[in-house]
Enzyme design. Structure first.
Site, PDB file in Angstrom:
ATOM      1  N   ASP A  56     -12.791  -1.104   0.561  1.00 60.86           N
ATOM      2  CA  ASP A  56     -12.034   0.144   0.645  1.00 60.86           C
ATOM      3  C   ASP A  56     -12.792   1.197   1.461  1.00 60.86           C
ATOM      4  O   ASP A  56     -12.416   1.509   2.580  1.00 60.86           O
ATOM      5  CB  ASP A  56     -11.683   0.674  -0.742  1.00 60.86           C
ATOM      6  CG  ASP A  56     -10.492   1.622  -0.715  1.00 60.86           C
ATOM      7  OD1 ASP A  56      -9.861   1.792   0.356  1.00 60.86           O
ATOM      8  OD2 ASP A  56     -10.174   2.204  -1.765  1.00 60.86           O
ATOM      9  N   GLU A  92      -1.489   1.565  -7.016  1.00 63.53           N
ATOM     10  CA  GLU A  92      -2.812   2.080  -7.385  1.00 63.53           C
ATOM     11  C   GLU A  92      -2.631   3.333  -8.230  1.00 63.53           C
ATOM     12  O   GLU A  92      -2.834   3.323  -9.442  1.00 63.53           O
ATOM     13  CB  GLU A  92      -3.651   2.379  -6.146  1.00 63.53           C
ATOM     14  CG  GLU A  92      -5.057   2.881  -6.478  1.00 63.53           C
ATOM     15  CD  GLU A  92      -5.809   3.369  -5.249  1.00 63.53           C
ATOM     16  OE1 GLU A  92      -7.050   3.426  -5.325  1.00 63.53           O
ATOM     17  OE2 GLU A  92      -5.173   3.719  -4.239  1.00 63.53           O
ATOM     18  N   HIS A 139      -9.175  -4.668   3.734  1.00 64.14           N
ATOM     19  CA  HIS A 139      -8.891  -3.282   3.339  1.00 64.14           C
ATOM     20  C   HIS A 139     -10.189  -2.471   3.366  1.00 64.14           C
ATOM     21  O   HIS A 139     -10.957  -2.451   2.402  1.00 64.14           O
ATOM     22  CB  HIS A 139      -8.279  -3.257   1.929  1.00 64.14           C
ATOM     23  CG  HIS A 139      -7.656  -1.946   1.555  1.00 64.14           C
ATOM     24  ND1 HIS A 139      -6.320  -1.824   1.244  1.00 64.14           N
ATOM     25  CD2 HIS A 139      -8.169  -0.707   1.458  1.00 64.14           C
ATOM     26  CE1 HIS A 139      -6.037  -0.557   0.953  1.00 64.14           C
ATOM     27  NE2 HIS A 139      -7.161   0.132   1.068  1.00 64.14           N
ATOM     28  N   HIS A 175      -0.190   0.805   1.047  1.00 61.22           N
ATOM     29  CA  HIS A 175      -0.891   1.192  -0.173  1.00 61.22           C
ATOM     30  C   HIS A 175       0.144   1.352  -1.288  1.00 61.22           C
ATOM     31  O   HIS A 175       1.048   2.184  -1.198  1.00 61.22           O
ATOM     32  CB  HIS A 175      -1.595   2.535   0.020  1.00 61.22           C
ATOM     33  CG  HIS A 175      -2.930   2.453   0.682  1.00 61.22           C
ATOM     34  ND1 HIS A 175      -3.082   2.237   2.031  1.00 61.22           N
ATOM     35  CD2 HIS A 175      -4.191   2.593   0.178  1.00 61.22           C
ATOM     36  CE1 HIS A 175      -4.380   2.246   2.335  1.00 61.22           C
ATOM     37  NE2 HIS A 175      -5.074   2.447   1.229  1.00 61.22           N
TER      38      HIS A 175
END
EC number: 3.5.4.4
Length: 356
Positions: free
Chosen positions: A295, A211, A20, A208
């Site tokens: 990220d 989060e 990621h 995704h």
């Protein structure tokens, strides 16, 4: 080997895998400055060190929307062939220098079309740059295998177009798909047609989820859309009480669905409170297939070495734990099984055995 005997230099030498990592979040500050000057784009500062500090400070707001807004300047310099080629090549070289042996880079081609390139031309240019970087890294004795995940932006209307490109270029370096962007208010099921298309064409995808939004986002990504991995997924802990797993958490653990966890980024966006208490450690200990990721290296001021070092220093991890998340990442990579097995058996395990 205990955590107290693990230093950053040893960690830097360990073979690493990252699943990621966003292309437009990992530029070199000096490259942003140089490319911006060439196109007349105004930056907050033209000093590379000061620019790196600006990114880091801006990202530490605890607000995912503001965090995403820091990409204005990196995207500005990635709108033509020259910029994309350079950014992609340097992306690979920087990972190789950090000991990464396998990476999946993700980006949304639709965000790189303001300069007149089509989405297909963006994909082909980025692949050319990545190939150049891999060739240079191999020649320097630090080979790294990089696969591409094409992203659709979940709040816009070109997700299916990006998914179509993932199908078209799956034999040209693209290994999978993702949706990115603001999670809250833009559920993954809005793009169900794109995910159904990818499943029909046997193209793997991650989403995704978990989060900025909680369990419903993870549930939709897995049970409605059919994701093979989850990007971030930190809020799966909301389905775990006193070590007892709820049905969704049990599904994720028992079916070995990889969680692409990004500790520093999660602190910046408010999805976690500290490295010491980041869910990655508890989830690892509960047997989840957690993976460790950066990220956005520029925006978060981080590297894989730094992420590993933080967990060693603040969460009590040892080399065995670092090996576990590295093997986890390769087990869930979107490349063929024989390539994954070769990386684990021929590169990763020998590298960690030497450290142990």
């Amino acid at each position: 080997m205990t955590a107290t005997r693990v230093d950053a230099e040893l960690i830097r030498r360990l073979p690493k895998a990252v699943l990621h990592d966003h292309l437009d979040g990992g530029l070199r500050p000096a490259t942003v400055v140089e490319l911006a000057a060439g196109i007349g784009h105004t930056l907050p500062t033209t000093d590379p060190d000061a620019l790196a500090a600006w990114y880091y400070d801006a990202a530490n707001s605890g607000d995912l929307v503001r965090y995403i807004a820091t990409f204005e300047h990196t995207l500005a310099v990635m709108q033509n062939r020259e910029g994309l080629l350079r950014v992609a090549e340097e992306y690979v070289l920087d990972l190789a220098a950090d000991g990464v042996v396998y990476a999946e880079v993700r980006y949304a081609p639709e965000l790189n079309t303001r300069g007149g390139l089509s989405m297909s031309e963006v994909v082909e240019t980025v692949q050319e740059g990545l190939a150049a970087g891999m060739a240079k890294a191999a020649a320097a004795g630090t080979p790294v295998r990089v696969g591409t995940l094409l992203c659709g932006m979940r709040m816009f209307d070109r997700v299916r177009e990006a998914a179509d490109l993932a199908v078209v270029y799956r034999d040209a370096g693209v290994v999978g798909f993702d949706i990115a962007g603001a999670e809250d208010g833009f559920p993954p099921a809005d793009h169900l047609a794109a995910f159904e298309h990818l499943r029909r064409e046997s193209v793997p995808f991650t989403i995704h989820a978990g989060e900025a939004h909680g369990l419903p986002s993870i549930h939709q990504a897995l049970q409605v859309c059919g994701a093979q991995r989850i990007g971030h997924g930190v809020r799966i802990t909301e389905d775990i009480v006193d070590g007892k797993l709820g049905r969704l958490a049990g599904w994720v653990r028992d079916r070995r669905i990889a969680l692409e966890m990004c500790p520093t980024s999660n602190l910046q966006t408010g999805a976690a409170t500290s490295i010491a208490e980041h869910p990655i450690t508890a989830l690892k200990d509960l047997g989840f297939r957690v993976t460790l990721n950066t990220d956005n290296r520029l925006v978060s001021g981080t590297t894989m070495t730094r992420e590993m070092t933080l967990l060693v220093e603040q969460a009590g991890w040892g080399v065995e734990d670092l090996r576990t998340v590295t093997v986890n990442a390769l087990k869930s990579a979107f490349i063929p099984f024989d390539e994954r097995r070769a990386l684990i058996e021929d590169v990763v395990l020998p590298g960690y055995a030497a450290a142990l």
